[in-house]
Scaffold this motif. Structure first.
Motif, PDB file in Angstrom:
ATOM      1  N   LYS A 115       0.841  -1.235   0.022  1.00 22.99           N
ATOM      2  CA  LYS A 115      -0.136   0.079   0.058  1.00 22.99           C
ATOM      3  C   LYS A 115       1.114   1.167  -0.026  1.00 22.99           C
ATOM      4  O   LYS A 115       0.482   2.056  -0.726  1.00 22.99           O
ATOM      5  CB  LYS A 115      -0.772   0.047   1.291  1.00 22.99           C
ATOM      6  N   CYS A 116       1.757   1.267   0.755  1.00 23.30           N
ATOM      7  CA  CYS A 116       2.684   2.480   1.072  1.00 23.30           C
ATOM      8  C   CYS A 116       3.971   2.335  -0.030  1.00 23.30           C
ATOM      9  O   CYS A 116       4.462   3.557  -0.524  1.00 23.30           O
ATOM     10  CB  CYS A 116       3.383   2.426   2.324  1.00 23.30           C
ATOM     11  N   ILE A 117       4.505   1.336  -0.120  1.00 23.82           N
ATOM     12  CA  ILE A 117       6.080   1.324  -1.021  1.00 23.82           C
ATOM     13  C   ILE A 117       5.976  -0.224  -1.494  1.00 23.82           C
ATOM     14  O   ILE A 117       5.324  -0.924  -1.305  1.00 23.82           O
ATOM     15  CB  ILE A 117       7.149   1.704  -0.159  1.00 23.82           C
ATOM     16  N   GLN A 118       7.072  -0.152  -2.380  1.00 23.41           N
ATOM     17  CA  GLN A 118       7.259  -1.437  -3.033  1.00 23.41           C
ATOM     18  C   GLN A 118       8.716  -2.279  -2.185  1.00 23.41           C
ATOM     19  O   GLN A 118       9.459  -1.543  -1.598  1.00 23.41           O
ATOM     20  CB  GLN A 118       7.671  -1.752  -4.469  1.00 23.41           C
TER      21      GLN A 118
ATOM     22  N   THR B 192       8.988   7.505   2.631  1.00 27.38           N
ATOM     23  CA  THR B 192       7.757   7.091   2.217  1.00 27.38           C
ATOM     24  C   THR B 192       6.569   6.232   2.748  1.00 27.38           C
ATOM     25  O   THR B 192       5.537   6.554   3.112  1.00 27.38           O
ATOM     26  CB  THR B 192       7.835   6.514   0.656  1.00 27.38           C
ATOM     27  N   TYR B 193       7.271   5.278   3.356  1.00 29.58           N
ATOM     28  CA  TYR B 193       6.706   4.302   4.075  1.00 29.58           C
ATOM     29  C   TYR B 193       6.236   4.939   5.494  1.00 29.58           C
ATOM     30  O   TYR B 193       5.017   4.783   5.907  1.00 29.58           O
ATOM     31  CB  TYR B 193       7.368   3.048   4.353  1.00 29.58           C
ATOM     32  N   CYS B 196       3.583   7.305   5.341  1.00 27.37           N
ATOM     33  CA  CYS B 196       2.402   6.606   4.672  1.00 27.37           C
ATOM     34  C   CYS B 196       1.782   5.948   5.992  1.00 27.37           C
ATOM     35  O   CYS B 196       0.318   5.809   6.020  1.00 27.37           O
ATOM     36  CB  CYS B 196       2.514   5.718   3.526  1.00 27.37           C
TER      37      CYS B 196
END
Lengths: 283, 283
Positions: A115-118, B192-193, B196
């Protein structure tokens, strides 16, 4: 010369015991020629007139299993796994092979959107209604411990990915599991948190049932690092070529050619691989 | 000798400018004697007959701020933080001091029960209806980066603790926040994570507003490692004694005695501490 022993077949008919035919059948079952001969000698010492074929083979299989187990026991699989390094990739491949043997579709080294990152996911294993995300923690020393941060971050990673997977149409009704597999061990905190958070933790000796030792022994997952006829450098060469298990070497003996072995040395390597491969079939 | 300048007071009355009284008032405002003298000299060069007291002090404060800022700028707070090591404890204390200045009740190095396990939490800061759990990531090199695993494990830790806190009666209606503070930086994935996942990430230059650089500069949080009159070993000694900020040294000059400084050297250290302390009051 051995006196002729009459064997009762299932039809009731009697016929003389043939050592040659018996050895052939044991080899077909997976034993090497040497071991089949040893089994035959032991079986013959127990023969009596009128013994049934069924009894002979029951006896033979017991002897075979005992010999194969002692052959397998000569190999320290724990040490073999500790030699898979220096990087963690061969261990990821090794863990992938375990899931493949369990009937899973396996992919290693995947990049997966959460959902947030890969995320980089070591092993993804899919079977029917179950998809498993596996984080592999490889240690090249027995003393290496996966601390509590490992299940903590894996849990967040798993939840981030699961929230995407669970929304995909093709995944409706599927179960998702997050696993952590290490060839060494987890700290007590890591075991407690991981279990409490619903993750599946597999260490060398954790949990009591279904730990990595049990898995590799029961599945006879022999990594090439378990071979005694190759040196460290030669094993490393094979691992770098993606040959992780002995069975990957079967039919790839061309790779051994670069080692410039004498014919005798080459045969001893091949014999060892085949003997261990036979173990895998019989255990 | 300087010619007499008449100054207009608010009452309309005029009286001669007194350099001595002016310097006294600037020192009361927090400047050191040396800087107050410099400010006075600059103020005097701008005087004219009939100038108002208000104008003089407006001018003086501008000069004072400029001098204090250039004094503060001489100190690389980034480098001072990089010298707080080798362990991460002094940085935890430092982060705790920031929250204390913001009016929080602060505890460092706490062991806190979560739903699954107990966790070591670096800083817990409480104020009215807000409880903050802070993970501190100290790096002693600028190049050190907190990778994505950090917000991943902190998120799980925060959720494990929050699920206990949220059930306690005294915490009803309270807000809980999970923070990660580093003196270096986060990887892009970590930023980012973390964002988020609802965590508050503070790096040296992240986020654009409210980053650690802004915080330590605006609050003038001078760690003892920022002093130029002490050597590395002496700073380390103070840090080990729990003296993290210069202001902790005010009134603890007894600690400097173990360095066996000459009276002149000791005065230069104390002058530097007081000058920086004055900066903190004026900026």
């Amino acid at each position: 010369m051995v006196k002729t022993i009459l064997v009762s077949k299932q039809s009731g008919e009697r016929q003389p015991f043939s050592k040659e035919k018996f050895i052939e059948s044991i080899v077909r079952a997976g034993a090497t020629g040497d071991i089949a001969m040893e089994v035959a000698d032991e079986v013959i010492s127990n023969l009596y007139n009128g013994i049934t074929t069924r009894e002979i083979y029951k006896n033979a299989f017991q002897i075979l299993r005992r010999k194969m187990r002692s052959l397998a026991a000569r190999y320290s699989l724990k040490n073999a796994l500790l030699e898979l390094g220096p990087s963690g990739y061969p261990f990821e491949r090794f863990v992938g092979e375990f899931f493949r043997k369990e009937g899973f579709m396996v992919k290693t080294g995947q990049t997966i959107f959460g959902k947030c990152i890969q995320h980089e996911v070591d092993v993804v294993a899919e079977k029917e209604d179950l998809t498993i995300m596996v984080e592999c923690k490889y240690g090249n020393e027995q003393s290496k411990v996966s601390g509590v941060q490992v299940p903590l971050y894996v849990n967040s990673r798993f939840n981030d990915i699961k929230s995407v997977w669970a929304q995909e149409e093709r995944n409706q009704g599927k179960e998702f599991q997050g696993w952590i597999v290490t060839n060494t061990r987890f700290s007590t905190d890591a075991e407690t948190y991981g279990t409490c958070a619903g993750l599946h933790l597999v260490g060398w000796a954790f949990p009591d049932k279904g730990n990595l030792r049990e898995i590799v022994e029961s599945k006879a997952l022999f990594p090439v690092t378990s071979l005694t006829t190759l040196n460290k450098k030669q094993k490393q060469f094979l691992v770098e070529k993606g040959i992780i298990l002995n069975e990957h070497l079967l039919g790839r003996y061309d790779l051994l050619e670069s080692f410039e072995f004498s014919p005798k040395k080459r045969d001893s390597v091949i014999n060892e691989i085949e003997a261990l491969s036979a173990v895998a079939k019989i255990l």
